[in-house]
Design a protein around this motif. Structure first.
Motif: not given
Length: 308
Positions: A156-183
């Motif tokens: 819903h395109d929020p103004e403030v986003v809270f992410l509580d350990e968002p990559t805890a269950a991800l493999d290294p490749q998925a973590r790096r891909n998600l970093w690109e999105l989050l950054s």
């Protein structure tokens, strides 16, 4: 709706305790900080440090015992209907409607905010779940469910986003891909608050980090400034067979030496001097150099003992 130029989040003397007077646990103990609009802000700490409790109070999920919280210019507690559509929350553990598919789940979340199904489908694509759109949520892997949770928090395109350990269950490749999105989340002015146990993640993503332990704020600054303030020694590792531990200790400028079966690591605050000496002795083959990191800062502040 904007926040009239003030900070996106302001926390003053925040406190939360559990238990009775004989067994009182101060989960959050007088924490004060602010987060600017458009900032990527990290909260770091060992297990039980108070990170999640702090987030839940800011999000309006938990009532503080003391202190004040201002979120987008308003108080989040009691649950504030004016604030809720403006924030996105990804929890450590998210409960989905198990019988829904990934597409149905995110479209359901989108509909609650009046967001069109096409936008929900775009978010599935952005988190790499387009090929799992027709998979029921209970058949998703842990990492896939985590990515779906993040997409639901952002749909819903929020103004403030809270992410509580968002990559805890991800493999290294998925973590790096998600970093690109989050950054890229703050590029459009969004504010992001992140908790993580991955220090490299915080260094890559966060403008500033707050390090907390036992409910208290220990340090708050940019990762680079925290590392500079630590004055950690440079670690120079050489491959096996290059030189012995005794020879390493004799190198000019070396403060300490760690030797194991795999390598020898020299610690120094004069890396140029040590590297020059190693070059003169022709010991540069297979060498690696590591300066201080945010993990060094974290361990120096919170200790190295195991936490439950």
């Amino acid at each position: 709706m904007t926040n009239s130029g003030g900070p996106a989040i302001e926390v003053v003397d925040l406190a939360k305790a559990y238990g009775d007077s004989r067994n009182l646990v101060r989960a959050v103990d007088g924490v004060t900080f602010s987060v600017a609009e458009g900032e990527f802000f990290g909260i770091l700490g060992p297990n039980g440090a108070g990170k999640t409790t702090t987030l839940e109070m800011i999000e309006g999920l938990r009532k503080p015992d003391a202190g004040t919280i201002t979120l987008l210019g308003q108080s989040p507690w009691p649950r504030n209907p004016a604030v809720l559509p403006r924030i996105g929350v990804q929890l450590q553990s998210t409960a989905f409607f198990d019988r829904l598919t990934a597409r149905e789940q995110i479209r359901t979340m989108a509909s609650l905010y009046g967001v069109q199904p096409a936008v929900a489908d775009e978010w599935l694509e952005r988190v790499g779940l387009a090929d799992k759109a027709d998979t029921r949520v209970w058949d998703l892997s842990g990492g896939q469910a985590q990515r779906l949770s993040i997409a639901c928090a952002l749909v819903h395109d929020p103004e403030v986003v809270f992410l509580d350990e968002p990559t805890a269950a991800l493999d290294p490749q998925a973590r790096r891909n998600l970093w690109e999105l989050l950054s890229g989340l703050t590029d459009s002015g969004r504010t992001v608050v992140l908790t993580t146990h991955y220090m490299d993640e915080a260094e890559v993503l966060c403008d500033r980090v707050a390090i907390v332990d036992h409910g208290r704020l220990l340090q708050l600054d940019s990762p680079a400034n925290l590392v500079r303030g630590l004055d950690a020694p440079t670690r120079i590792s050489v491959s096996p067979g290059q030189l012995t531990a005794d020879e390493a200790r004799a190198v000019p400028g070396v403060d300490d030496v760690d030797a194991d079966a795999g390598s020898i690591t020299l610690r120094t605050r004069e890396p140029a001097r040590v590297l020059t000496a190693l070059a003169e002795q022709q010991h540069l083959a297979g060498i690696s150099v590591q300066t201080g990191t945010l993990e060094d800062v974290f361990l120096s502040l919170t200790g190295r003992e195991y936490r439950a």
